[in-house]
Structure formats: C-alpha cells, structure tokens
Design a protein around this motif. Structure first.
Motif, short mmCIF file in Angstrom:
data_model
loop_
_atom_site.label_atom_id
_atom_site.label_comp_id
_atom_site.label_asym_id
_atom_site.label_seq_id
_atom_site.Cartn_x
_atom_site.Cartn_y
_atom_site.Cartn_z
N ASP A 2 0.85 -1.20 0.00
CA ASP A 2 0.00 0.00 0.00
C ASP A 2 0.89 1.25 0.00
OD1 ASP A 2 -1.86 1.99 0.32
OD2 ASP A 2 -2.33 1.50 2.42
N LYS A 29 1.90 7.99 0.32
CA LYS A 29 2.34 8.06 1.72
C LYS A 29 3.72 8.71 1.81
CE LYS A 29 0.00 3.85 3.36
NZ LYS A 29 -0.83 4.46 4.41
N ASP A 44 -5.56 6.61 -0.45
CA ASP A 44 -4.90 5.80 0.58
C ASP A 44 -5.92 5.12 1.50
OD1 ASP A 44 -2.83 4.67 1.95
OD2 ASP A 44 -2.27 6.50 3.05
N ALA A 45 -7.18 5.49 1.40
CA ALA A 45 -8.22 4.75 2.14
C ALA A 45 -8.76 3.67 1.21
CB ALA A 45 -9.33 5.70 2.60
N GLU A 46 -7.82 2.78 0.79
CA GLU A 46 -8.12 1.79 -0.25
C GLU A 46 -8.65 0.48 0.31
OE1 GLU A 46 -5.27 2.06 1.19
OE2 GLU A 46 -4.88 -0.03 1.62
MN MN Z 1 -3.86 3.03 2.52
#
Ligand code: MN
Ligand code: BES
Ligand code: ZN
Length: 501
Positions: A273, A280, A350-352
């Motif tokens: 991720d 990130k 990123d909220a995957e």
């Molecule tokens: Mn993430």
C-alpha cells in the motif's frame, strides 16, 4: 519442536535440564523444594548466598546438582507468588526458552505449568507455554544467504503437570497450541515476505496449496471476473499496479456439512500500500508490505483449522491487491460504482482497504453465511486508539461481539470493541456519491467500520482492525501472526470444543 506431558517427580527425571520456579523473595516452588531436599539443601544454600532473588526475568543455571539425575537445573525467577499473572507467566516462559536455547540443553523437563496463575488451569498454562515457545523461537531466514544458526537448539520440551488426572488436559493443550502456532507461523512467513515476491498472484498460489487437503476447495476471482461481477471498487484500487488483483476463496467443508451456513473470514490483502496518488510519506513505507496481514491471518487460521479438523464449514477469502500510483491509477475525486450498486466518492486513494473489502464483502453474500468476520490493517487511527496491544473490534451485533471478546480473553489475543452508529456515519456524507471513502480525522477507525457496515446488511458481521497488532516495528520488526490465535479460538468455541475439562 516436540512437546509432551508427564506427571512425575523431579528426582526421577533423567534429562538435559529440569526447569523449576523460584518466587520472590528467595521462596522455592514445590518442585524447587523437592530438588532442594534430594540435594540436601544445595539450592537453598545458593539462595541464601544471594545467587537468585526470584525476581521475574532472573535465571540461574546449575550443573550437576548433588543427587539429581538430570545434567542441569534451571531456576527461573517468577516474582511474588501473589502477583503472578498471565503476562508475567508468558514472560517467564519466554526467558526460560531463550536460556535453554542459548545454553545447549536440547531437551528439558519444565515444571512451570505447576505455577499458580490467577484463574487459569493446566490447559491454559500448557497451551500458552507451547504458543509462547514457538512464537519466541520463530525466525525468518528464507531470504538470507548465511542465516546464523543456534549450535544446539532446544528440540524437546516435556511439561510436567501435578497429577496424572491432568495428563489428558495437557495433551489437548499441546495439540491446540501446536495447531495455533503452526497457523501463526504460516501467517508470519507470508506477511514477512516483501511485495516483490508476495504479490496478489503469489497470495493466491499459497492459498491454493491448502486445497491439498481433501476437505478443502480453492477458487479465485481474477480481474476479468471482477469486471463481470461489477467489482469496480476493488478493481479501481489495483488499477495503478502492474500486478493483477486476485481474490482467493478457500472453502473448508468436512463431508456432511455442505448445507451448514458457513463462517466466512475475509482478509484485506494489500500486498503493498503505497497510498496510490495520495502517496504516503517515505519514512517507514516498507512496512506497508504488511498491509496484507489480514489475508495472512485468514491463511494461518485456515491452516490451524485444517490441522485441528474441526467439524465446521468455513470459507476464507484473501482479497489480494496492490495500491500504486501510475498513469492508470484511480484518483481523488473519482466516483466508483461498487458491486452492491452503491456509489463511492474517492477523497483519498490511501483509504483503499475499505474499497477492496466492500466488494469482497458483497461477493460473499452468495454463501448465505452464518457469520462474516473481516480482518484488516485498515486504519492508522486504530494504532492511536488502542496501540500495538489490542485489535479493534466493530460490530452492530452484540452476541457476536461477546463471542469474539470471549475468544480474545481465552486466547490472550486481545481485542476491544469500538462503537458504530449513525452519528459517526454522517461523517461519510458526499456531495457527489452515496458516501465518501474517508470521514475525516476524528474517530478514523470507526468511520472506516461504518463504511464497511453499508456492505454487510445481509448477514451477521464483525470487523477486526489489526493495524496495530499485525506486525512490530523497530529492531524486532516482523509479523506477529495475530489475530490467528483469536480467530482459531473463535472457531474452537463454534465447534463446541471444551478447554479446561
Ligand atoms: Mn492506505
Ligand atoms: N493500510 C493503511 C492503514 C495503516 C497505516 C495500517 C499505518 C498500519 C499502519 C490504510 O490503507 C490507510 O492508509 N489508511 C489511512 C486512511 C485515511 C486516508 C482515512 C490512514 O489510516 O491514514
Ligand atoms: Zn492499506
């Protein structure tokens, strides 16, 4: 490692080492007392001279104790008898194992299950000793050219229980402890592999090996099938990666249980991720290879279940995917139509995890499950809330919450319930879709749980956020194999297996 149980007295043992406890201040446990008697006060004389106070973590290795047949006696500090709790018991076992492994005793007879641990019986003490031993002896050396090896490693451990009546309990504890530890070890190995080796296809290949067992069937859903099923949310997350998304399904069903509604475990399997376009920061990004810890724990739990041959119908799903930035990647602002038909506005790529899980959770409706538990390294916020000690539990269903919390209490694999509810759900409102994929900084773990709850209306469901518990950082960086002990305990309870009697 080989484990067994025995019920005997220390003077009759002819072993490389006898392990006996000493409480603080300089108080002998019953076994140490017996050893002292046959050696005519040899041990109590040492203690009087100040060689061992009995503080937790202290050890004293003795050779050729007079009249004792075993080559060595290892005295282990246990702290004040009244203070001996579960955590201290595990620490004592850990210290014992490290000492035995470092000092050339390839086998030992361990009397520590005779210690009094508040409200815990023989079964618990033996099982925890097995799990702690295997946990502390674990190493990940697959990718080193010259792994350092212990010259005379510990190979055989005999646990001594106080009465012959407890032998059967001890044997059951060993069987359960070994099965759980095997699952933990499989989960650790898979999670510790880097993303250039462990990609979604690799995850699926590992899951497929489980089908060597006659009661296990393997199938997978590839990108083309996801397309047909309308799993656009899952597909969007993997779109930026050169590695194909693959969802693996492992079904364990002993003959005759085909019509039993299954227990379904769904693991987040982000083999890496990066955050995607909402990339990130680079510090610590290597640890995002562990973002498949949920899938690894499903894999490990299925291993334990198969080893225990529990009479249950269980389906494990490994939701494999990689989140990368690229010209093909999904973007902030994109609106996705999920398999359920509900739409999601992506405010942060990123909220995957929730975007992959929501389609996997819709997919498993077809099994008409008895219960579904998803396991995911879902939110950094969960680390802020509960630290690295405790996994987050969210469920709208109180009886299921109690079952999971009991399993946590029994296994020592801690979890704590966080609330769900409309007052939190409001944070997911979007001007452009049914919901947004993020709900802002406050209650970040709960709003993630709320998001998933929109996709789990058709069955009884719980969510475990293992962001803080799936791996350790720093010098001891490595996967923990959690929550395999918790999930396996949950299954043992579902199968009606009694523990202490
Ligand atoms: Mn993430
Ligand atoms: N896999 C991460 C969560 C995570 C972060 C686990 C650090 C363990 C350590 C997840 O995909 C993620 O990035 N979550 C975001 C959500 C946010 C964008 C709403 C997070 O927690 O920052
Ligand atoms: Zn993630």
């Amino acid at each position: 490692m080989e484990f067994s149980v025995k019920s005997g007295s220390p003077e009759k043992q002819r072993s490389a080492c006898i392990v006996a406890g000493v409480y603080e201040p300089r108080r002998l446990s019953p076994v140490a007392e017996q050893l002292d008697k046959i050696s005519e006060g040899y041990i109590s004389a040492l203690l009087r001279r100040g060689d061992l106070e009995g503080k937790p973590g202290q050890v004293l290795l003795l050779h050729h104790v007079p009249n004792v047949l075993s080559e060595r006696v290892l005295l282990v500090g246990c702290g004040k008898e009244r203070d001996l709790d579960e955590r201290q018991y595990r620490q004592i076992i850990e210290k014992t194992i490290a000492t035995l492994n470092d000092t050339g005793s390839m086998e030992a007879v361990c009397f520590l299950p005779e210690l009094h641990v508040k409200a815990r019986g023989t079964y618990w003490k033996v099982r925890q000793a097995v799990e702690t031993t295997l946990d502390s002896l674990y190493t990940f050396n697959q990718l080193k050219s010259n792994p350092s090896e212990v010259r005379r490693p510990l190979r055989r451990l005999v646990f001594n229980v106080s009465t012959r009546r407890e032998l059967a309990l001890g044997e059951k504890a060993i069987a359960h402890g070994v099965a759980i530890s095997t699952g933990v070890q499989y989960a650790k190995d898979l999670a510790n592999l880097p993303a250039n080796i462990c990609n979604p296809v690799y995850l699926a290949e590992q899951a497929e090996t489980l089908a060597e067992h006659p009661h296990v069937k393997f199938s997978k859903v590839d990108e083309a099938q996801m397309q047909q099923l309308g799993m656009n949310s899952y597909l969007a997350v993997g779109r930026g990666s050169a590695n194909e998304s693959v969802m693996s399904v492992v079904e364990y069903c002993p003959p005759g249980l085909e019509s039993q509604p299954p227990i379904v475990l769904v693991g987040k399997g982000l083999t890496f991720d990066s955050g995607g376009i909402s990339i990130k920061p680079s510090a610590g990004m290597d640890e995002m290879k562990y973002d498949m810890g949920g899938a690894a724990s499903v894999f490990g739990t299925m291993q334990a279940l198969i080893q225990l041959e529990l009479p249950l119908h269980v389906i494990g799903v490994l939701a494999g995917c990689e989140n990368m930035p690229s010209g093909h990647a999904y973007r902030p602002g994109d609106v996705l139509t999920t398999m359920s038909g509900q739409t999601v506005e992506v405010l942060n790529t990123d909220a995957e995890g929730r975007l992959v899980l929501c389609d996997a959770l819709t997919y498993v409706e077809r099994y008409e499950p008895d219960v579904v538990i998803d396991i995911a390294t879902l939110t950094g916020a969960c680390i802020i809330a509960l630290g690295h000690q405790t996994s987050g539990l969210m469920t709208p269903h109180n009886p299921l919450a109690h079952e999971i919390l009991s399993a946590a209490e029994q296994s020592g694999d801690k979890t704590w319930r966080l609330p769900l509810g409309d007052e939190y759900d409001e944070q997911l409102q979007s001007n452009f879709a049914d919901f947004a994929n993020v709900g802002g900084r406050p209650a970040g773990s709960i709003t993630a749980g709320c998001f998933l709850s929109h996709f789990t209306k058709k069955y009884t469901w719980a969510h475990l956020d293992i962001a803080g518990t799936a791996w350790q950082s720093g010098r001891a960086k490595g996967a923990t194999g959690r929550p395999v002990p918790l999930l396996t305990q949950f299954l043992l309870n579902k199968a009606g297996i009694e523990l202490e009697d």
